[in-house]
Design an enzyme around this catalytic site. Structure first.
Site, PDB file in Angstrom:
ATOM      1  CB  SER A 121      -0.969   0.006   1.191  1.00  9.82           C
ATOM      2  OG  SER A 121      -0.278  -0.183   2.400  1.00  9.82           O
ATOM      3  CG  HIS A 173      -1.532   4.157   3.708  1.00 11.78           C
ATOM      4  ND1 HIS A 173      -2.789   3.801   4.160  1.00 11.78           N
ATOM      5  CD2 HIS A 173      -0.887   2.987   3.462  1.00 11.78           C
ATOM      6  CE1 HIS A 173      -2.898   2.485   4.172  1.00 11.78           C
ATOM      7  NE2 HIS A 173      -1.754   1.975   3.755  1.00 11.78           N
TER       8      HIS A 173
END
Length: 219
Positions: A121, A173
């Site tokens: 991610s 992220h």
């Protein structure tokens, strides 16, 4: 996957294949949710990075915690990856992907020194960041502008979810998103057109300085 997809998107297909193979090996080694197995296969743990295991700033991108984790990331990478690979080209996508992973894992190691984190991610958020860059640089392209806006909304929704759900690596992220955004300016997108040289220079300087500063901080 169809052979035509493989020929057009070899980087995307290869990245997905590697993380699937790693997941299978982790399952055979004792389970992808077992902390010892995660660390054995290269998950991020700040203390080990401090000890000199610098490869853990990259290897976590291929390591996933549980089936749902790898399924969601593989599907997301499949869709965003084919866009980025077609618009930027193969090697530029690879550069964006791994710079995003590095930036995300550096920020994660700085913010979460005691935890274990893993997953693609960080790099996937970087691909979202790259698409946002396209939307800013090629506003006159209606299709790019619309897709960029949709991906931006998706990023915002994901970050809101990160804030509400415990155990999500928000730092990774955000770091990946910023790393991919800046890296996209650095490599540019000649298939679409020219990117302002001053913007490329500024983005490159900010990217390099930021990565060096984070590296020195976690080392």
């Amino acid at each position: 996957m169809k052979a035509s997809f493989w020929k057009s998107n070899p980087v995307t297909v290869t990245l997905i294949a590697i993380q699937v193979v790693v997941y299978v090996l982790m399952t055979l080694a004792g389970g992808s949710t077992h902390p010892a197995v995660l660390l054995q296969f290269g998950a991020l743990q700040a203390g080990l990075v401090h000890a000199g295991q610098w490869w853990r700033l990259i290897t976590p991108v291929f390591v996933h915690i549980g089936f749902a984790h790898i399924l969601i990331n593989s599907i997301t990478l499949y869709f965003i990856g084919m866009y980025i690979e077609q618009l930027f080209g193969h090697w530029r996508m690879l550069v964006i992907y791994f710079i995003s992973a590095l930036a995300g894992n550096l920020l994660s190691a700085d913010w979460l020194p005691a935890g274990i984190s893993a997953g693609a991610s960080t790099a996937i958020f970087g691909l979202f960041g790259a698409f946002i860059m396209l939307g800013m640089s090629f506003r006159e392209n209606q299709a790019i502008r619309i897709l960029s806006r949709q991906f931006l909304i998706l990023v915002v929704l994901n970050i809101v979810t990160d804030l509400m759900v415990p155990g999500i690596d928000l730092a990774g992220h955000i770091g990946g998103l910023l790393g991919g955004f800046l890296a996209a300016y650095t490599v540019a997108a000649p298939r679409l057109g020219r990117v302002n040289m001053l913007e490329r220079l500024i983005a490159t300087v900010v990217l390099v300085v930021g990565l060096v500063a984070l590296f020195l901080k976690v080392s």
